[in-house]
Design an enzyme around this catalytic site. Structure first.
Site, mmCIF file in Angstrom:
data_model
loop_
_atom_site.group_PDB
_atom_site.id
_atom_site.type_symbol
_atom_site.label_atom_id
_atom_site.label_comp_id
_atom_site.label_asym_id
_atom_site.label_seq_id
_atom_site.Cartn_x
_atom_site.Cartn_y
_atom_site.Cartn_z
ATOM 1 N N HIS A 1 37.930 42.786 44.521
ATOM 2 C CA HIS A 1 38.790 41.841 43.673
ATOM 3 C C HIS A 1 38.375 42.300 42.280
ATOM 4 O O HIS A 1 37.675 42.988 41.803
ATOM 5 C CB HIS A 1 38.107 40.470 44.141
ATOM 6 C CG HIS A 1 38.561 40.013 45.468
ATOM 7 N ND1 HIS A 1 39.479 39.319 45.538
ATOM 8 C CD2 HIS A 1 38.100 40.375 46.598
ATOM 9 C CE1 HIS A 1 39.756 38.900 46.981
ATOM 10 N NE2 HIS A 1 39.034 39.760 47.509
ATOM 11 N N HIS B 1 44.032 40.055 48.116
ATOM 12 C CA HIS B 1 45.308 39.677 47.733
ATOM 13 C C HIS B 1 46.475 40.621 48.151
ATOM 14 O O HIS B 1 46.218 41.484 49.201
ATOM 15 C CB HIS B 1 45.538 39.309 46.388
ATOM 16 C CG HIS B 1 44.317 38.529 45.706
ATOM 17 N ND1 HIS B 1 44.085 37.225 46.105
ATOM 18 C CD2 HIS B 1 43.198 38.828 45.096
ATOM 19 C CE1 HIS B 1 43.154 36.740 45.520
ATOM 20 N NE2 HIS B 1 42.233 37.758 44.884
ATOM 21 N N GLU C 1 33.515 42.102 42.579
ATOM 22 C CA GLU C 1 34.601 41.737 41.392
ATOM 23 C C GLU C 1 34.388 42.550 40.098
ATOM 24 O O GLU C 1 33.281 42.503 39.371
ATOM 25 C CB GLU C 1 34.020 40.341 40.849
ATOM 26 C CG GLU C 1 34.336 39.130 42.010
ATOM 27 C CD GLU C 1 35.797 38.572 42.235
ATOM 28 O OE1 GLU C 1 36.571 39.008 41.309
ATOM 29 O OE2 GLU C 1 36.113 37.616 42.862
ATOM 30 N N GLU D 1 46.111 41.512 39.819
ATOM 31 C CA GLU D 1 44.914 41.731 40.643
ATOM 32 C C GLU D 1 45.266 42.681 41.893
ATOM 33 O O GLU D 1 44.521 43.699 42.221
ATOM 34 C CB GLU D 1 44.155 40.480 41.030
ATOM 35 C CG GLU D 1 42.925 40.709 41.751
ATOM 36 C CD GLU D 1 42.171 39.356 42.206
ATOM 37 O OE1 GLU D 1 42.632 38.464 41.997
ATOM 38 O OE2 GLU D 1 41.049 39.573 43.032
HETATM 39 ZN ZN LIG Z 1 40.720 37.923 44.154
#
Ligand SMILES: [Zn+2]
Length: 231
Positions: free
Chosen positions: A76, A9, A141, A23
């Site tokens: 992420h 992002h 993640e 995030e």
């Molecule tokens: Zn993400």
């Protein structure tokens, strides 16, 4: 060993949001720290972004392909109400892609478990950055931003440092990188300068600390002044 670290992002795309966290901020912080740790172990580290800018998914993959990196690691933070750590490789991949991910996953999952968050496992998915990169790649993640327990840990520098270190250790183990090069302690005086340092201390010109630091103009003035009897 050349690696592209991809902070998920950025810019107009904040990624997931929850518990006062974004995030895109966490991924950038983790990516830069992981890169710093790997650079200290001799890796050639590249980034898809190093600040709060928006980069298209295809451009991230293209950057890795153009730089011909050995590995692509996408960072992420999860959302959707779960808890813990999980990793992804591209659907159907095996061989080096699976083997490298397994080593990295084991290290990072252990750091999560040590902090009381579960290992959700090694998964596969059809994700753009994994599909479009030409080299082995994984997407990690690191906990759930919208789960209070995960977010509370993600707000602490100690936890971020633990998971960044675990990631760098995993990459280093997977690629056989050496231990970090530890710089000489700042208070170690070179052999050839020792007598001069001892004299300068005994003459009251310097306190003898930080022997390898640069000298500022004001420090030169003060040393000359003390040599001429100034206090
Ligand atoms: Zn993400």
């Amino acid at each position: 060993m050349k690696i592209m670290i991809d902070a998920g992002h950025g810019g107009k795309d904040p990624g997931a949001i929850g518990n006062g966290l974004r995030e895109k901020d966490l991924t950038l912080k983790l990516a830069l720290r992981i890169g710093q740790l790997l650079a200290a172990r001799g890796a050639d580290v590249r980034y898809t972004r190093t600040d709060d800018t928006f980069v298209e998914l295809s451009d991230r993959a293209r950057a890795a392909n153009t730089a011909k990196v050995d590995y692509f690691l996408s960072i992420h933070i999860n959302a959707g109400g779960g808890t813990g750590f999980e990793s992804f490789t591209y659907t159907g991949t095996s061989g080096a892609t699976a083997a490298l991910r397994n080593v990295i996953h084991r290290k990072v999952a252990a750091a999560f478990v040590a902090s009381g968050l579960p290992d959700r496992g090694r998964k596969q998915a059809n994700l753009a950055v994994l599909r479009e990169t030409n080299m082995p790649a994984a997407l990690l993640e690191y906990g759930f931003i919208d789960t209070a327990k995960d977010a509370a840990l993600l707000k602490t520098e100690a936890f971020l440092e633990q998971i960044a270190t675990a990631t760098a250790d995993g990459v280093a183990e997977a690629f056989g990188l050496p231990a970090a090069v530890v710089p000489a302690p700042v208070d170690t005086v070179s052999e050839w300068a020792r007598a001069a340092r001892d004299w300068a201390v005994s003459a009251g010109i310097t306190d003898g600390t930080r022997p390898r630091d640069g000298v500022t103009r004001e420090e030169v003035w003060t040393m000359l002044w003390r040599m001429n009897g100034g206090k």
